[in-house]
Design an enzyme around this catalytic site. Structure first.
Site, PDB file in Angstrom:
ATOM      1  N   LYS A 192       0.832  -1.208   0.000  1.00 33.16           N
ATOM      2  CA  LYS A 192       0.000   0.000   0.000  1.00 33.16           C
ATOM      3  C   LYS A 192       0.871   1.265   0.000  1.00 33.16           C
ATOM      4  O   LYS A 192       0.550   2.243  -0.681  1.00 33.16           O
ATOM      5  CB  LYS A 192      -0.969  -0.012   1.186  1.00 33.16           C
ATOM      6  CG  LYS A 192      -2.117  -0.998   0.966  1.00 33.16           C
ATOM      7  CD  LYS A 192      -3.001  -1.148   2.185  1.00 33.16           C
ATOM      8  CE  LYS A 192      -4.090  -2.178   1.957  1.00 33.16           C
ATOM      9  NZ  LYS A 192      -4.775  -2.546   3.203  1.00 33.16           N
ATOM     10  N   LYS A 241      -3.419 -10.550 -10.576  1.00 33.06           N
ATOM     11  CA  LYS A 241      -4.472 -10.769  -9.577  1.00 33.06           C
ATOM     12  C   LYS A 241      -5.595  -9.744  -9.798  1.00 33.06           C
ATOM     13  O   LYS A 241      -5.321  -8.549  -9.969  1.00 33.06           O
ATOM     14  CB  LYS A 241      -3.872 -10.568  -8.173  1.00 33.06           C
ATOM     15  CG  LYS A 241      -4.913 -10.645  -7.079  1.00 33.06           C
ATOM     16  CD  LYS A 241      -4.400 -10.090  -5.759  1.00 33.06           C
ATOM     17  CE  LYS A 241      -5.497 -10.036  -4.755  1.00 33.06           C
ATOM     18  NZ  LYS A 241      -6.012  -8.941  -4.133  1.00 33.06           N
ATOM     19  N   LYS A 265      -9.429  -4.270  -7.221  1.00 39.34           N
ATOM     20  CA  LYS A 265      -9.963  -2.956  -7.610  1.00 39.34           C
ATOM     21  C   LYS A 265      -8.841  -1.929  -7.747  1.00 39.34           C
ATOM     22  O   LYS A 265      -8.971  -0.960  -8.479  1.00 39.34           O
ATOM     23  CB  LYS A 265     -11.067  -2.479  -6.670  1.00 39.34           C
ATOM     24  CG  LYS A 265     -10.696  -2.418  -5.239  1.00 39.34           C
ATOM     25  CD  LYS A 265     -11.912  -2.124  -4.376  1.00 39.34           C
ATOM     26  CE  LYS A 265     -11.679  -2.489  -2.929  1.00 39.34           C
ATOM     27  NZ  LYS A 265     -11.769  -3.921  -2.658  1.00 39.34           N
TER      28      LYS A 265
HETATM   29  P1  ADP Z   1      -9.140  -5.861  -3.634  1.00 38.96           P
HETATM   30  O1  ADP Z   1      -7.803  -6.521  -3.929  1.00 38.96           O
HETATM   31  O2  ADP Z   1      -9.978  -5.760  -4.849  1.00 38.96           O
HETATM   32  O3  ADP Z   1      -8.953  -4.543  -2.921  1.00 38.96           O
HETATM   33  P2  ADP Z   1      -9.850  -6.852  -1.043  1.00 38.96           P
HETATM   34  O4  ADP Z   1      -8.411  -6.722  -0.630  1.00 38.96           O
HETATM   35  O5  ADP Z   1     -10.841  -5.896  -0.490  1.00 38.96           O
HETATM   36  O6  ADP Z   1      -9.905  -6.825  -2.648  1.00 38.96           O
HETATM   37  O7  ADP Z   1     -10.299  -8.343  -0.752  1.00 38.96           O
HETATM   38  C1  ADP Z   1     -11.466  -8.758  -0.084  1.00 38.96           C
HETATM   39  C2  ADP Z   1     -11.475 -10.281   0.009  1.00 38.96           C
HETATM   40  O8  ADP Z   1     -11.508 -10.858  -1.301  1.00 38.96           O
HETATM   41  C3  ADP Z   1     -10.221 -10.857   0.681  1.00 38.96           C
HETATM   42  O9  ADP Z   1     -10.572 -12.013   1.431  1.00 38.96           O
HETATM   43  C4  ADP Z   1      -9.348 -11.228  -0.473  1.00 38.96           C
HETATM   44  O10 ADP Z   1      -8.443 -12.250  -0.155  1.00 38.96           O
HETATM   45  C5  ADP Z   1     -10.372 -11.693  -1.516  1.00 38.96           C
HETATM   46  N1  ADP Z   1      -9.860 -11.428  -2.860  1.00 38.96           N
HETATM   47  C6  ADP Z   1      -9.659 -10.212  -3.430  1.00 38.96           C
HETATM   48  N2  ADP Z   1      -9.175 -10.318  -4.687  1.00 38.96           N
HETATM   49  C7  ADP Z   1      -9.047 -11.661  -4.929  1.00 38.96           C
HETATM   50  C8  ADP Z   1      -8.605 -12.435  -6.054  1.00 38.96           C
HETATM   51  N3  ADP Z   1      -8.200 -11.837  -7.188  1.00 38.96           N
HETATM   52  N4  ADP Z   1      -8.615 -13.768  -5.938  1.00 38.96           N
HETATM   53  C9  ADP Z   1      -9.031 -14.374  -4.786  1.00 38.96           C
HETATM   54  N5  ADP Z   1      -9.466 -13.705  -3.705  1.00 38.96           N
HETATM   55  C10 ADP Z   1      -9.489 -12.365  -3.753  1.00 38.96           C
END
Ligand code: ADP
Ligand code: TRP
Length: 319
Positions: free
Chosen positions: A110, A189, A192
Site C-alpha cells: 500500500k 491478480k 480494484k
Molecule cells: P481488492 O484486492 O480488490 O482490494 P480486497 O483486498 O478488499 O480486494 O479483498 C477482499 C477479500 O476478497 C479478501 O478475502 C481477499 O483475499 C479476496 N480477494 C480479493 N481479490 C481476490 C482475487 N483476485 N482472488 C481471490 N481472492 C481475492
C-alpha cells in the site's frame, strides 16, 4: 465451530472477492456459527469521505445477501457496531512487536502504491487480529492475500496468551486452493486497485465489455492454444462444470476457434451464473428496511460474544 470473516467496503465487489472470500464464507455458513462483517473501521485507512463509506457499507451488505448469505444462519454486521474490537486492538498492540508489523506485505504494497503511511495503516493487522480473536473464531475463510495477516493474528494471540496467561483461541485459515487467486482482465491478480476487475453485479453491457477486454496472446484463430496460461480459460473454469471445462480445454488444444469466441462463451457462463443472485438483489432492494434490520440483528449477536471474550481479556490483563 465458529466461522468468521470480514470484507472492507472500499468499492464495488468483483468476482475475485466472490470466489476468494464470499463463496467460501457462504458455503461455510451451514457448518457452524458464522459471523461476517463489513470492515468499516479498516476502510477508514483508505476512505475519507463519510458518504462514500456509508454507501459502500450498505452496498457490501446488499451484495453479500444477494449472493446467498443467509442472515438466519450467519450474523452479518458492521465492524463499527462492535466498538469493543478497538479496545481489544489497543490491548493487543501492547504485546505486538513493531518488527512483526514491519514485515507485513500488505502494508508495504500500500505504501508502494502511494497511500500515506498512517499509524492506522501500519497497525491494520492488529485490528484484524482483534476482529478474529474477539469472537473465539475457529475458521477464517479469506483469499490467499490475507494469509500473512492470519499468521500474524496467531502470533499476536500466542504472545498475548504467553504474556498474560490468556486463553485467546488460535484460528485456522481457510483458503480455497482451486481459486487461490482469481486473475483480472490483464492476467494479474484481480483487484480494484489494478482496474482489472469484472464486477459481480455490473450491468450487462459493461460486463460484456470487460470480458471482451481480457488480454490474450496473438495466436491466430487456427492455432492450437494453451489453456493453462489463458485468463479466459481460468475464469471460465470457475463457472463451468468439469465436463464443460474439459470441453474447453480440448477446444483450446484443437485450434480453429479464436479467443473472441471463447470470451463469448465465458461471458454467457458468467452472466448465467449470477442470474439468480441479480434476482435476489432486486428483491432485497424492493424492501428498504431489510438491510438495516439484518445488520442490527447481526450486531446484537456479535456484541454478545464480543462482550464475553472482552470480559476474559480485561480480567487477564488486570483492567
Ligand atoms: P481488492 O484486492 O480488490 O482490494 P480486497 O483486498 O478488499 O480486494 O479483498 C477482499 C477479500 O476478497 C479478501 O478475502 C481477499 O483475499 C479476496 N480477494 C480479493 N481479490 C481476490 C482475487 N483476485 N482472488 C481471490 N481472492 C481475492
Ligand atoms: N483485511 C481484510 C481484507 O482486506 C478484511 C478484514 C478485516 C478481515 N478484518 C478481518 C478478514 C478479519 C477476515 C477476518 O480483505
Amino acid at each position: 465451530m465458529r466461522i468468521l470473516s470480514g470484507i472492507q467496503p472500499t468499492g464495488v465487489l468483483h468476482i475475485g472477492n466472490y470466489f476468494g472470500m464470499m463463496r467460501p464464507a457462504i458455503a461455510l455458513q451451514a457448518q457452524g456459527e458464522a459471523f461476517y462483517f463489513i470492515a468499516d473501521y479498516h476502510a477508514l485507512t483508505t476512505i475519507d469521505n463519510p458518504e462514500t463509506l456509508r454507501s459502500n457499507s450498505r452496498q457490501v451488505a446488499l451484495d453479500f445477501l444477494a449472493c446467498g448469505l443467509d442472515p438466519d444462519r450467519a450474523a452479518l454486521f458492521r465492524q463499527s457496531d462492535v466498538p469493543q474490537v478497538t479496545e481489544l486492538a489497543w490491548i493487543l498492540s501492547t504485546v505486538t512487536p513493531k518488527a512483526l508489523l514491519e514485515r507485513a506485505h500488505s502494508y508495504k504494497d500500500k505504501i508502494a502504491r502511494g497511500l500515506p503511511a498512517s499509524a492506522g495503516l501500519f497497525t491494520y493487522p492488529v485490528l484484524m487480529a482483534a476482529d478474529i480473536l474477539i469472537y473465539d473464531s475457529d475458521v477464517v475463510p479469506v483469499g490467499k492475500d490475507q494469509k500473512q495477516h492470519l499468521e500474524m493474528t496467531r502470533d499476536i494471540a500466542l504472545k498475548f496468551n504467553e504474556t498474560f496467561s490468556g486463553d485467546l483461541k488460535l484460528p485456522e485459515p481457510h483458503i480455497q486452493p482451486a481459486t487461490e487467486t482469481v486473475p483480472g482482465t490483464d492476467g494479474q491478480k484481480m483487484s480494484k486497485s489494478y482496474g482489472n476487475t469484472i464486477d459481480i453485479f455490473g450491468d450487462e453491457k459493461e460486463t460484456r465489455k470487460r470480458v471482451m477486454s481480457i488480454v490474450t496472446d496473438s495466436s491466430s484463430v487456427e492455432a492450437a492454444k494453451d489453456p493453462d496460461s489463458s485468463t479466459i480459460f481460468q475464469l471460465h473454469s470457475l463457472f463451468a462444470t468439469k465436463e464443460e471445462t474439459a470441453a474447453m480445454r480440448e477446444a483450446f488444444h484443437r485450434g480453429g476457434i479464436g479467443y473472441g469466441e471463447f470470451k463469448k462463451q465465458l461471458f454467457a457462463k458468467l452472466w448465467e451464473y449470477f442470474e439468480p443472485m441479480r434476482k435476489r438483489r432486486a428483491e432485497i432492494l424492493a424492501d428498504p428496511s431489510y438491510i438495516g434490520t439484518v445488520l442490527n440483528r447481526g450486531a446484537q449477536r456479535a456484541n454478545e460474544i464480543a462482550g464475553q471474550v472482552m470480559a476474559r481479556v480485561r480480567e487477564a490483563v488486570g483492567l
